[in-house]
Design a protein around this motif. Sequence first.
Motif, PDB file in Angstrom:
ATOM      1  N   MET A 171       0.839  -1.213   0.000  1.00  0.00           N
ATOM      2  CA  MET A 171       0.000   0.000   0.000  1.00  0.00           C
ATOM      3  C   MET A 171       0.872   1.261   0.000  1.00  0.00           C
ATOM      4  SD  MET A 171      -3.066  -0.983  -0.337  1.00  0.00           S
ATOM      5  CE  MET A 171      -2.473  -2.390  -1.288  1.00  0.00           C
ATOM      6  N   VAL A 172       1.988   1.213   0.709  1.00  0.00           N
ATOM      7  CA  VAL A 172       2.934   2.347   0.662  1.00  0.00           C
ATOM      8  C   VAL A 172       3.434   2.506  -0.773  1.00  0.00           C
ATOM      9  CG1 VAL A 172       5.259   3.082   1.373  1.00  0.00           C
ATOM     10  CG2 VAL A 172       3.627   2.234   3.095  1.00  0.00           C
ATOM     11  N   ASP A 173       3.771   1.390  -1.393  1.00  0.00           N
ATOM     12  CA  ASP A 173       4.348   1.445  -2.745  1.00  0.00           C
ATOM     13  C   ASP A 173       3.361   1.972  -3.785  1.00  0.00           C
ATOM     14  OD1 ASP A 173       6.699   0.467  -1.734  1.00  0.00           O
ATOM     15  OD2 ASP A 173       6.359  -1.616  -2.395  1.00  0.00           O
ATOM     16  N   MET A 174       2.068   1.686  -3.593  1.00  0.00           N
ATOM     17  CA  MET A 174       1.118   2.143  -4.621  1.00  0.00           C
ATOM     18  C   MET A 174       0.581   3.552  -4.360  1.00  0.00           C
ATOM     19  SD  MET A 174      -2.541   0.157  -4.133  1.00  0.00           S
ATOM     20  CE  MET A 174      -3.337   1.213  -5.360  1.00  0.00           C
ATOM     21  N   MET A 175       1.069   4.193  -3.299  1.00  0.00           N
ATOM     22  CA  MET A 175       0.539   5.516  -2.935  1.00  0.00           C
ATOM     23  C   MET A 175       0.602   6.530  -4.097  1.00  0.00           C
ATOM     24  SD  MET A 175      -0.980   6.602  -0.157  1.00  0.00           S
ATOM     25  CE  MET A 175      -0.417   5.614   1.213  1.00  0.00           C
ATOM     26  N   PRO A 176       1.728   6.618  -4.842  1.00  0.00           N
ATOM     27  CA  PRO A 176       1.756   7.602  -5.933  1.00  0.00           C
ATOM     28  C   PRO A 176       0.678   7.337  -6.995  1.00  0.00           C
ATOM     29  CG  PRO A 176       3.976   6.839  -5.427  1.00  0.00           C
ATOM     30  CD  PRO A 176       3.027   5.947  -4.673  1.00  0.00           C
ATOM     31  N   GLN A 177       0.417   6.070  -7.289  1.00  0.00           N
ATOM     32  CA  GLN A 177      -0.651   5.751  -8.258  1.00  0.00           C
ATOM     33  C   GLN A 177      -2.017   6.115  -7.699  1.00  0.00           C
ATOM     34  OE1 GLN A 177       0.567   1.583  -8.935  1.00  0.00           O
ATOM     35  NE2 GLN A 177      -0.368   1.876 -10.960  1.00  0.00           N
ATOM     36  N   ALA A 178      -2.236   5.785  -6.423  1.00  0.00           N
ATOM     37  CA  ALA A 178      -3.527   6.106  -5.792  1.00  0.00           C
ATOM     38  C   ALA A 178      -3.747   7.614  -5.781  1.00  0.00           C
ATOM     39  CB  ALA A 178      -3.566   5.544  -4.376  1.00  0.00           C
ATOM     40  N   ALA A 179      -2.666   8.353  -5.595  1.00  0.00           N
ATOM     41  CA  ALA A 179      -2.780   9.815  -5.478  1.00  0.00           C
ATOM     42  C   ALA A 179      -3.230  10.459  -6.790  1.00  0.00           C
ATOM     43  CB  ALA A 179      -1.454  10.402  -5.021  1.00  0.00           C
ATOM     44  N   GLU A 180      -3.136   9.727  -7.898  1.00  0.00           N
ATOM     45  CA  GLU A 180      -3.650  10.273  -9.167  1.00  0.00           C
ATOM     46  C   GLU A 180      -5.175  10.392  -9.129  1.00  0.00           C
ATOM     47  OE1 GLU A 180      -2.133   8.096 -12.527  1.00  0.00           O
ATOM     48  OE2 GLU A 180      -0.119   8.081 -11.628  1.00  0.00           O
ATOM     49  N   TYR A 181      -5.817   9.619  -8.248  1.00  0.00           N
ATOM     50  CA  TYR A 181      -7.277   9.635  -8.161  1.00  0.00           C
ATOM     51  C   TYR A 181      -7.780  10.270  -6.869  1.00  0.00           C
ATOM     52  CZ  TYR A 181      -6.756   5.995 -11.708  1.00  0.00           C
ATOM     53  OH  TYR A 181      -6.406   5.300 -12.819  1.00  0.00           O
TER      54      TYR A 181
END
Length: 420
Positions: free
Chosen positions: A211-221
């Motif tokens: 979940m830490v690693d995917m934070m930048p992708q999640a932040a796009e939404y």
Amino acid sequence: MILIKNIGELVGIVPAGVLRKQGAEMAETGVLRDAWLAIEDGKIKAFGKMADLPVGKPVGEPVEPTGIPGPDRESIDAQGGMVLPAFCDSHTHIVYAGSRDGEFLDKINGLSYEEIAARGGGILNSSDLLHETSEDELYEQSMARVREMMGKGTGAIEIKSGYGLNPADELKMLRVIRRIKESVPALVRVTFLGAHAVGRGYTHEEYVQAMVDMMPQAAEYADFVDVFCDEGFFTVEDTDRLLAAGAACGLRPKIHANELAVSGGVQVGVRHGALSVDHLERTGDAEIEALQGSETMPTMLPGSSFFLGIPFGRAKEFIGAGLGVALASDYNPGSSPSGDMRFVMALGCIRMRLTPVQALNACTLNSAYAMGLSDITGSITPGKRADLLLTRPGWTLTKLPYLYQTPFLRTVFLGGQPLE
Ligand code: NIG
Ligand code: FE
């Protein structure tokens, strides 16, 4: 231009620039009797007393200083009905697949929320269902809930991810939430709640890292990051890591805290400048102290207290200590299968002993604050979006939670437009 005239009670008037109510201010709201209100370009243009409504001016010519135009305006006769701000719901999980009515039977037969979760039900059950459901189908199922909420008077909605529980399915949820945001007249805010439960096939540590690693992708939404910081789910240390990762991507926290135990979630949320800390069914003086002087809105979810049979948040004590309180529905398939904010308001009054004005502030302005939206919605204020509820004749603010099941709505206006 739309003019609503013959309003019996115009309730929820707040001066421009007031973004939240705290302590004694929770008991105050502006009320105007026998009023009119004008809507222009989707926003509240002006309001006043019927006795002062300008009449007979030339067509299309604005009348200063109120800015009310002449007889070309479209007018609606409220026939003595009440006008109030549309509800704001700052905490929902309405993007989910299917239902958990099987667990409802387990619950009736005596299992607790924790026991259902420990048997692999609960959030993991919704995650399995979501995995098998196509993105279009998930969108359709979720839109039906949003339509129902808008029809019941909600004009701003926060929606969380958190039933994906692996990067691909979390992103699927975030795409669906964005699609909802783009297709409804209600305001929508998006929260990444990857840390809702540990996904299947991961160790706890592996999952937090994913979940830490995917934070930048999640932040796009997403606008916000959330963590279920509670016993049996995520620790204060996990939360610290996840919120730091969120902050690095510009995501402000909104935390699930103190639902199942005194979790430390309030303190870690406040430390990270959370916009809100939510649930708070189990709090002591330490949580109240941590919140004092902060920018964080304590948000209570009486629908889940009601459904799970757990304590209601101590809203009166929070207010007595000078804090604000927001109320939200927590609409989700496991702990609060309803997005009816009028019922939330009624529970606030009946079970938490808030006055109708305190409950209104909690369900409108303060809940808008908890989404970072109280500068544009959540009160009757010139210049704000015209997100308004027009009731049937004879309704007053006190009757709303008192006659808590009697149909009261005549028209919901979102962005100045009557809902179809
Ligand atoms: O806010 N507490 C954690 N999450 C939700 C419940 C989600 C579920 O059971 O599906 C809540 O109550
Ligand atoms: Fe929740």
